[in-house]
Design an enzyme around this catalytic site. Structure first.
Site, PDB file in Angstrom:
ATOM      1  N   SER A  82       0.864  -1.189   0.000  1.00  0.00           N
ATOM      2  CA  SER A  82       0.000   0.000   0.000  1.00  0.00           C
ATOM      3  C   SER A  82       0.894   1.230   0.000  1.00  0.00           C
ATOM      4  O   SER A  82       1.286   1.723   1.052  1.00  0.00           O
ATOM      5  CB  SER A  82      -0.912  -0.021   1.228  1.00  0.00           C
ATOM      6  OG  SER A  82      -1.594  -1.256   1.302  1.00  0.00           O
ATOM      7  N   LYS A 123      -6.868   1.897  -2.488  1.00  0.00           N
ATOM      8  CA  LYS A 123      -6.495   1.101  -1.301  1.00  0.00           C
ATOM      9  C   LYS A 123      -6.412   2.001  -0.062  1.00  0.00           C
ATOM     10  O   LYS A 123      -6.907   1.652   1.014  1.00  0.00           O
ATOM     11  CB  LYS A 123      -5.161   0.395  -1.545  1.00  0.00           C
ATOM     12  CG  LYS A 123      -4.567  -0.285  -0.327  1.00  0.00           C
ATOM     13  CD  LYS A 123      -5.444  -1.391   0.228  1.00  0.00           C
ATOM     14  CE  LYS A 123      -4.932  -1.856   1.581  1.00  0.00           C
ATOM     15  NZ  LYS A 123      -5.802  -2.833   2.222  1.00  0.00           N
ATOM     16  N   LYS A 136      -0.312   4.649   8.496  1.00  0.00           N
ATOM     17  CA  LYS A 136       0.354   5.093   7.251  1.00  0.00           C
ATOM     18  C   LYS A 136      -0.664   5.220   6.122  1.00  0.00           C
ATOM     19  O   LYS A 136      -0.719   6.229   5.419  1.00  0.00           O
ATOM     20  CB  LYS A 136       1.441   4.076   6.878  1.00  0.00           C
ATOM     21  CG  LYS A 136       2.056   4.274   5.529  1.00  0.00           C
ATOM     22  CD  LYS A 136       2.229   3.045   4.658  1.00  0.00           C
ATOM     23  CE  LYS A 136       1.461   1.816   4.862  1.00  0.00           C
ATOM     24  NZ  LYS A 136       1.436   0.818   3.815  1.00  0.00           N
TER      25      LYS A 136
HETATM   26  P1  NAD Z   1       5.421  -6.585   7.146  1.00  0.00           P
HETATM   27  O1  NAD Z   1       6.058  -5.477   7.909  1.00  0.00           O
HETATM   28  O2  NAD Z   1       4.986  -7.821   7.856  1.00  0.00           O
HETATM   29  O3  NAD Z   1       6.393  -7.050   5.927  1.00  0.00           O
HETATM   30  C1  NAD Z   1       7.204  -6.181   5.190  1.00  0.00           C
HETATM   31  C2  NAD Z   1       8.485  -6.931   4.821  1.00  0.00           C
HETATM   32  O4  NAD Z   1       9.283  -6.089   4.019  1.00  0.00           O
HETATM   33  C3  NAD Z   1       9.318  -7.319   6.041  1.00  0.00           C
HETATM   34  O5  NAD Z   1       9.605  -8.727   6.013  1.00  0.00           O
HETATM   35  C4  NAD Z   1      10.583  -6.487   5.924  1.00  0.00           C
HETATM   36  O6  NAD Z   1      11.748  -7.131   6.398  1.00  0.00           O
HETATM   37  C5  NAD Z   1      10.643  -6.262   4.406  1.00  0.00           C
HETATM   38  N1  NAD Z   1      11.390  -5.077   4.035  1.00  0.00           N
HETATM   39  C6  NAD Z   1      11.277  -3.823   4.552  1.00  0.00           C
HETATM   40  N2  NAD Z   1      12.128  -2.994   3.929  1.00  0.00           N
HETATM   41  C7  NAD Z   1      12.809  -3.744   3.000  1.00  0.00           C
HETATM   42  C8  NAD Z   1      13.814  -3.443   2.056  1.00  0.00           C
HETATM   43  N3  NAD Z   1      14.303  -2.210   1.912  1.00  0.00           N
HETATM   44  N4  NAD Z   1      14.265  -4.443   1.278  1.00  0.00           N
HETATM   45  C9  NAD Z   1      13.753  -5.708   1.410  1.00  0.00           C
HETATM   46  N5  NAD Z   1      12.799  -6.046   2.293  1.00  0.00           N
HETATM   47  C10 NAD Z   1      12.326  -5.066   3.087  1.00  0.00           C
HETATM   48  O7  NAD Z   1       4.208  -5.902   6.356  1.00  0.00           O
HETATM   49  P2  NAD Z   1       2.918  -6.641   5.747  1.00  0.00           P
HETATM   50  O8  NAD Z   1       1.883  -6.722   6.807  1.00  0.00           O
HETATM   51  O9  NAD Z   1       3.347  -7.859   5.018  1.00  0.00           O
HETATM   52  O10 NAD Z   1       2.436  -5.519   4.705  1.00  0.00           O
HETATM   53  C11 NAD Z   1       3.118  -5.277   3.483  1.00  0.00           C
HETATM   54  C12 NAD Z   1       2.325  -4.214   2.696  1.00  0.00           C
HETATM   55  O11 NAD Z   1       1.009  -4.698   2.454  1.00  0.00           O
HETATM   56  C13 NAD Z   1       2.159  -2.888   3.442  1.00  0.00           C
HETATM   57  O12 NAD Z   1       2.164  -1.840   2.516  1.00  0.00           O
HETATM   58  C14 NAD Z   1       0.791  -3.025   4.095  1.00  0.00           C
HETATM   59  O13 NAD Z   1       0.212  -1.760   4.350  1.00  0.00           O
HETATM   60  C15 NAD Z   1       0.050  -3.819   3.038  1.00  0.00           C
HETATM   61  N6  NAD Z   1      -1.070  -4.663   3.495  1.00  0.00           N
HETATM   62  C16 NAD Z   1      -0.968  -5.409   4.650  1.00  0.00           C
HETATM   63  C17 NAD Z   1      -2.048  -6.209   5.034  1.00  0.00           C
HETATM   64  C18 NAD Z   1      -2.007  -7.073   6.273  1.00  0.00           C
HETATM   65  O14 NAD Z   1      -3.064  -7.587   6.681  1.00  0.00           O
HETATM   66  N7  NAD Z   1      -0.867  -7.263   6.923  1.00  0.00           N
HETATM   67  C19 NAD Z   1      -3.197  -6.256   4.248  1.00  0.00           C
HETATM   68  C20 NAD Z   1      -3.247  -5.514   3.068  1.00  0.00           C
HETATM   69  C21 NAD Z   1      -2.173  -4.717   2.703  1.00  0.00           C
END
Ligand code: NAD
Length: 291
Positions: A94, A169, A238
């Site tokens: 997102s 989104k 965010k």
């Molecule tokens: P999360 O924090 O669990 O996962 C993010 C991953 O990205 C982590 O494993 C982290 O180590 C990695 N990361 C961060 N910076 C990095 C970099 N520079 N290089 C490589 N890897 C890197 O987050 P999430 O819950 O999986 O969410 C991911 C995205 O999806 C976000 O934008 C969130 O808003 C969106 N989202 C989440 C959900 C949910 O239910 N968790 C649902 C819909 C959308």
């Protein structure tokens, strides 16, 4: 699956990314992945350098926290420069819609295509392949990656040009976060009036006050007291800030949205940094708790 898209790069193996990458691997895609904090994952070829996910990849999925991370991977760590012309980058996190538009233009200079395809449906939807995918990008590019998107989501909608998915989104999450907040207030008042939460939810879920919060978040994460949806409160905040900025940019006064952001920001200040977004209910119930 077209021949060009049998190998998929994947960056970001967090709460959402890991089950999504696993679904692609289980569907027969060759998945080469990278995460700054992950060195191995079952069934997935995890590489030590992000540029290695570009190898043979017709498409690269990004499932990163925000636009800062997306830009740091593509520009700072050199992924964009490593991609072959014609590769489609699919940003499924997102991110900020205006930064996505800029990214699409910058990628196009190298003949790399950009599709934004953020999702709704949570960690369970990611594991089950039932996410709703809100896609933005050129129609031909979205069509090319549709088999990938349909492996991950039961409902794949193209909304318009690059940035459209990220715009909707954020707006969706502003609505969702505001629903959860008002549900917390209303059900707390109902409880203090002497009503049982389970009974109130049973009635509301057959009535006009129902929402994803009353149908999913309360019964699955709030009432059991687990607060383990897998979507962090800081990520929800965010998204709300992205949405309110967008609302303001369109000239719509964000009166309710702005108030909701202030309340969620207060919760973020008082809850632990890794708090789940459903813990906003704890904050509404105990506003004086400074722990
Ligand atoms: P999360 O924090 O669990 O996962 C993010 C991953 O990205 C982590 O494993 C982290 O180590 C990695 N990361 C961060 N910076 C990095 C970099 N520079 N290089 C490589 N890897 C890197 O987050 P999430 O819950 O999986 O969410 C991911 C995205 O999806 C976000 O934008 C969130 O808003 C969106 N989202 C989440 C959900 C949910 O239910 N968790 C649902 C819909 C959308």
């Amino acid at each position: 699956m077209t021949a060009a898209l049998t190998t998929v790069g994947f960056v970001g193996l967090g709460n959402m990314g890991l089950p999504m990458a696993s679904r692609l691997a289980a569907a027969g895609y060759r998945v080469r992945a990278y995460d700054i904090a992950v060195t191995s994952a079952p069934g997935i070829d995890v590489r030590p350098d992000v540029t290695e996910v570009a190898e043979d990849a017709g498409a690269v999925v990004l499932m990163l926290p925000d636009s800062d991370a997306v830009e740091s991977v593509l520009y700072g760590a050199g992924l964009l420069a490593a991609l072959a012309p014609g590769t489609i980058v699919i940003d499924m996190g997102s991110s900020q819609p205006l930064r996505t538009r800029d990214l699409a233009a910058r990628a196009a200079e190298r003949n790399v295509r950009l599709v934004d395809a953020p999702v709704s449906g949570g960690v369970k939807g990611a594991a089950d392949g039932t996410l709703t995918v809100m896609a933005g990008g050129e129609p031909g590019d979205v069509a090319r990656v549709r088999p990938i998107l349909e492996t991950l989501g039961g409902r794949v909608l193209r909304l318009g040009p690059a940035g459209s998915g990220h715009a909707l989104k954020a707006l969706n999450n502003l609505m969702s976060a505001t629903h959860l907040l008002i549900t917390a207030e209303a059900l707390l008042a109902g409880e203090r009036f002497g009503l049982e939460p389970e009974t109130m939810l049973a009635a509301v879920n057959g009535s006009s006050g129902r929402s994803g919060s009353t149908e999913n978040k309360w019964p699955n994460f709030v009432l059991p007291g687990t607060f383990d949806s897998g979507f962090a409160l800081r990520l929800m905040l965010k998204d709300m800030r992205i949405a309110v900025e967008l609302v303001e940019a369109t000239g719509v006064p964000p009166r309710l949205g702005g108030a909701a952001v202030a309340l969620w920001a207060d919760a973020a200040d008082h809850l632990p940094p890794a708090a789940d977004h459903t813990e906003i209910v704890r904050r509404v119930r105990r506003p004086d708790d400074r722990s």
